[in-house]
Motif scaffolding. Structure first.
Motif, PDB file in Angstrom:
ATOM      1  N   TRP A 287       0.833  -1.206   0.000  1.00  0.00           N
ATOM      2  CA  TRP A 287       0.000   0.000   0.000  1.00  0.00           C
ATOM      3  C   TRP A 287       0.865   1.252   0.000  1.00  0.00           C
ATOM      4  CZ3 TRP A 287      -4.039  -1.096   4.485  1.00  0.00           C
ATOM      5  CH2 TRP A 287      -4.811  -2.224   4.137  1.00  0.00           C
ATOM      6  N   ASP A 288       0.377   2.286  -0.644  1.00  0.00           N
ATOM      7  CA  ASP A 288       1.006   3.609  -0.592  1.00  0.00           C
ATOM      8  C   ASP A 288       0.413   4.334   0.620  1.00  0.00           C
ATOM      9  OD1 ASP A 288       1.858   6.233  -0.868  1.00  0.00           O
ATOM     10  OD2 ASP A 288       1.590   6.253  -3.048  1.00  0.00           O
ATOM     11  N   MET A 289       1.256   4.690   1.581  1.00  0.00           N
ATOM     12  CA  MET A 289       0.753   5.296   2.826  1.00  0.00           C
ATOM     13  C   MET A 289      -0.062   6.552   2.601  1.00  0.00           C
ATOM     14  SD  MET A 289       3.570   4.731   5.810  1.00  0.00           S
ATOM     15  CE  MET A 289       4.255   3.111   6.150  1.00  0.00           C
ATOM     16  N   LYS A 290       0.175   7.247   1.474  1.00  0.00           N
ATOM     17  CA  LYS A 290      -0.583   8.469   1.196  1.00  0.00           C
ATOM     18  C   LYS A 290      -2.064   8.170   0.989  1.00  0.00           C
ATOM     19  CE  LYS A 290       1.635   9.984  -2.402  1.00  0.00           C
ATOM     20  NZ  LYS A 290       2.712   8.977  -2.605  1.00  0.00           N
ATOM     21  N   ASN A 291      -2.347   6.911   0.650  1.00  0.00           N
ATOM     22  CA  ASN A 291      -3.733   6.531   0.352  1.00  0.00           C
ATOM     23  C   ASN A 291      -4.398   5.742   1.479  1.00  0.00           C
ATOM     24  OD1 ASN A 291      -3.395   7.619  -2.255  1.00  0.00           O
ATOM     25  ND2 ASN A 291      -2.482   5.697  -2.981  1.00  0.00           N
ATOM     26  N   VAL A 292      -3.727   5.717   2.635  1.00  0.00           N
ATOM     27  CA  VAL A 292      -4.236   4.924   3.766  1.00  0.00           C
ATOM     28  C   VAL A 292      -4.772   5.844   4.858  1.00  0.00           C
ATOM     29  CG1 VAL A 292      -3.672   3.181   5.508  1.00  0.00           C
ATOM     30  CG2 VAL A 292      -2.540   3.123   3.268  1.00  0.00           C
ATOM     31  N   GLY A 293      -5.933   5.498   5.389  1.00  0.00           N
ATOM     32  CA  GLY A 293      -6.487   6.227   6.524  1.00  0.00           C
ATOM     33  C   GLY A 293      -6.308   5.422   7.801  1.00  0.00           C
ATOM     34  N   ALA A 294      -6.108   6.102   8.910  1.00  0.00           N
ATOM     35  CA  ALA A 294      -5.941   5.428  10.206  1.00  0.00           C
ATOM     36  C   ALA A 294      -7.042   5.875  11.153  1.00  0.00           C
ATOM     37  CB  ALA A 294      -4.576   5.753  10.805  1.00  0.00           C
ATOM     38  N   ILE A 295      -7.707   4.897  11.763  1.00  0.00           N
ATOM     39  CA  ILE A 295      -8.738   5.196  12.758  1.00  0.00           C
ATOM     40  C   ILE A 295      -8.116   5.079  14.141  1.00  0.00           C
ATOM     41  CG2 ILE A 295     -11.000   4.581  13.696  1.00  0.00           C
ATOM     42  CD1 ILE A 295     -11.631   3.239  11.021  1.00  0.00           C
ATOM     43  N   ARG A 296      -8.031   6.189  14.815  1.00  0.00           N
ATOM     44  CA  ARG A 296      -7.533   6.218  16.197  1.00  0.00           C
ATOM     45  C   ARG A 296      -8.751   6.121  17.111  1.00  0.00           C
ATOM     46  NH1 ARG A 296      -7.286  10.114  20.272  1.00  0.00           N
ATOM     47  NH2 ARG A 296      -5.451  10.079  21.619  1.00  0.00           N
ATOM     48  N   VAL A 297      -9.105   4.896  17.507  1.00  0.00           N
ATOM     49  CA  VAL A 297     -10.240   4.719  18.414  1.00  0.00           C
ATOM     50  C   VAL A 297      -9.773   5.156  19.798  1.00  0.00           C
ATOM     51  CG1 VAL A 297     -11.956   3.123  19.299  1.00  0.00           C
ATOM     52  CG2 VAL A 297     -11.006   2.767  17.023  1.00  0.00           C
TER      53      VAL A 297
ATOM     54  N   SER B   5       3.297   7.227  16.961  1.00  0.00           N
ATOM     55  CA  SER B   5       4.704   7.627  16.835  1.00  0.00           C
ATOM     56  C   SER B   5       5.437   6.748  15.824  1.00  0.00           C
ATOM     57  CB  SER B   5       5.403   7.560  18.196  1.00  0.00           C
ATOM     58  OG  SER B   5       5.540   6.218  18.645  1.00  0.00           O
ATOM     59  N   VAL B   6       5.128   5.451  15.825  1.00  0.00           N
ATOM     60  CA  VAL B   6       5.768   4.531  14.880  1.00  0.00           C
ATOM     61  C   VAL B   6       5.251   4.774  13.460  1.00  0.00           C
ATOM     62  CG1 VAL B   6       6.074   2.104  14.250  1.00  0.00           C
ATOM     63  CG2 VAL B   6       6.199   2.795  16.644  1.00  0.00           C
ATOM     64  N   LEU B   7       3.941   5.009  13.332  1.00  0.00           N
ATOM     65  CA  LEU B   7       3.369   5.296  12.016  1.00  0.00           C
ATOM     66  C   LEU B   7       4.004   6.542  11.402  1.00  0.00           C
ATOM     67  CD1 LEU B   7      -0.436   4.609  12.701  1.00  0.00           C
ATOM     68  CD2 LEU B   7       1.051   3.304  11.194  1.00  0.00           C
ATOM     69  N   LYS B   8       4.107   7.597  12.185  1.00  0.00           N
ATOM     70  CA  LYS B   8       4.689   8.847  11.685  1.00  0.00           C
ATOM     71  C   LYS B   8       6.156   8.662  11.308  1.00  0.00           C
ATOM     72  CE  LYS B   8       1.698  12.177  14.096  1.00  0.00           C
ATOM     73  NZ  LYS B   8       1.673  13.225  15.162  1.00  0.00           N
ATOM     74  N   ALA B   9       6.885   7.921  12.135  1.00  0.00           N
ATOM     75  CA  ALA B   9       8.303   7.684  11.856  1.00  0.00           C
ATOM     76  C   ALA B   9       8.490   6.923  10.546  1.00  0.00           C
ATOM     77  CB  ALA B   9       8.937   6.905  13.008  1.00  0.00           C
ATOM     78  N   ALA B  10       7.476   6.134  10.177  1.00  0.00           N
ATOM     79  CA  ALA B  10       7.549   5.354   8.936  1.00  0.00           C
ATOM     80  C   ALA B  10       7.063   6.150   7.727  1.00  0.00           C
ATOM     81  CB  ALA B  10       6.726   4.081   9.081  1.00  0.00           C
ATOM     82  N   GLY B  11       6.634   7.402   7.955  1.00  0.00           N
ATOM     83  CA  GLY B  11       6.201   8.247   6.859  1.00  0.00           C
ATOM     84  C   GLY B  11       4.697   8.415   6.722  1.00  0.00           C
ATOM     85  N   PHE B  12       3.935   7.923   7.688  1.00  0.00           N
ATOM     86  CA  PHE B  12       2.480   8.058   7.645  1.00  0.00           C
ATOM     87  C   PHE B  12       2.103   9.504   7.955  1.00  0.00           C
ATOM     88  CE2 PHE B  12      -1.939   7.329   8.503  1.00  0.00           C
ATOM     89  CZ  PHE B  12      -2.267   6.138   7.861  1.00  0.00           C
ATOM     90  N   SER B  13       1.232  10.068   7.153  1.00  0.00           N
ATOM     91  CA  SER B  13       0.842  11.470   7.329  1.00  0.00           C
ATOM     92  C   SER B  13      -0.104  11.649   8.516  1.00  0.00           C
ATOM     93  CB  SER B  13       0.161  11.995   6.065  1.00  0.00           C
ATOM     94  OG  SER B  13      -0.374  13.284   6.282  1.00  0.00           O
ATOM     95  N   ALA B  14       0.194  12.637   9.361  1.00  0.00           N
ATOM     96  CA  ALA B  14      -0.667  12.927  10.512  1.00  0.00           C
ATOM     97  C   ALA B  14      -2.066  13.331  10.058  1.00  0.00           C
ATOM     98  CB  ALA B  14      -0.051  14.034  11.360  1.00  0.00           C
TER      99      ALA B  14
END
Length: 327
Positions: A153-163, A180-189
């Motif tokens: 997957w391209d992280m730019k196209n992934v959404g994260a649900i913070r329950v 913190s790990v997601l952001k360090a891997a390049g996941f957009s806030a």
């Protein structure tokens, strides 16, 4: 000589009898905030094992709010208990719990959630066994990142649900560890969406996650994380309800509850990808044993003990559970 030997034997039997009598006289309370939850049921089960081994009486009490906590402590005092372990429904009840324990001459330990004072700082004088929430959250985050990469997957196209359940510090630490790990891997806030729960159960998580998914219907790929397995299962059920295929969801829970294991047992894989299993054995068995040693042998428990967890997936959860002493 015979008299001397007889005296020694009599003395030994007396010591053993005294120890047995002491164990029978020791009554220890174990108060939990959600007695119906599998995690707390398991804690009680392992605490029962400690009680059987040492011969003391374990009194299990569910207390879902502050009033019930106060009543439970008074109840233990009236029963002649010597101490209790508690996972409180609200950590801010800390000063009141300490005061009530003192008034009833009860030793006090906390498990899972640590008591705080009026300023929100931990009550460090109360022995506590908890979970290294940030590190467990980081384990969740790493599992998600690794699987995103594995699926291409391209992280730019992934959404994260913070329950989220931000009134509980442990919940905040867990989700922030994952983020913190997601952001360090390049996941957009900007792609991390908050789904606040009214309660810490699956239904509340489903309702919160459904709102997020409906608001961002253009997002094709999703990941989900939260306080526990129930939070992530709620997000997974929400994704199913809006037509997102299991292959497009990566949910990683925390706890290794029966609900998570049942998800792994389903014939076809769902969006519930994994869980970081925390062993309830230490939290139930060890805290009960520590309290008994404190009462019977004046051996005060460590002020702070933090446990960790192990990632379990559909293909290896049985081995992980066995390694943690759960099976």
């Amino acid at each position: 000589m015979r008299f001397f030997k007889a005296a020694i034997l009599a003395g030994a039997f007396a010591v053993l009898a005294a120890g047995s009598a002491l164990a029978e006289d020791v009554k220890i309370g174990f108060i939990v905030k959600q007695p119906e939850e599998p995690w707390f049921q398991d804690e009680w089960k392992f605490a029962d094992q400690a009680a059987k081994e040492k011969g003391f009486t374990l009194v299990k009490i569910g207390a879902e709010d502050g009033e019930k906590v106060q009543s439970a402590i008074d109840n233990l005092g009236a029963q002649g208990a010597r101490g209790f372990i508690i996972c409180t429904p609200d950590v801010k009840l800390g000063p009141g719990i300490v005061a009530k324990a003192t008034a009833n001459q009860l030793k006090l330990m906390t498990v899972d959630d640590r008591l705080v004072n009026a300023e929100g700082k931990p009550l460090e004088d109360v022995p506590h066994m908890g979970i290294s929430a940030t590190k467990i959250g980081e384990t969740v985050g790493k599992a998600i990142v690794d699987e995103i990469k594995k699926r291409g997957w391209d992280m730019k196209n992934v959404g994260a649900i913070r329950v989220s359940y931000d009134q509980l510090p442990t919940a905040v630490d867990r989700v922030e560890g994952a983020i913190s790990v997601l952001k360090a891997a390049g996941f957009s806030a900007a792609n991390i969406y908050d789904a606040p729960q009214a309660k810490t159960d699956t239904e509340a998580a489903l309702n919160a996650a459904t709102t997020v998914l409906n608001k961002h219907a253009d997002v094709k790929y999703w990941v989900a994380f939260g306080l526990n397995d129930e939070a992530v299962l709620g997000a997974v059920r929400a994704s199913e309800s809006v037509g997102i295929p299991a292959a497009n969801m990566i949910g990683v829970g925390i706890g290794g509850a029966d609900s998570a294991i049942n998800e792994f047992k389903k014939p076809a894989a769902t969006g519930f990808f994994g869980t970081v299993i925390i062993s309830p054995k230490r939290h139930g068995y060890e805290t009960a044993l520590n309290m008994y040693d404190w009462i019977a042998n004046s051996k005060e428990p460590p002020k702070l003990t933090l446990t960790s967890g192990s990632l379990a997936l559909r293909g290896d959860y049985e081995k992980v559970r066995k390694d943690l002493g759960i099976e």
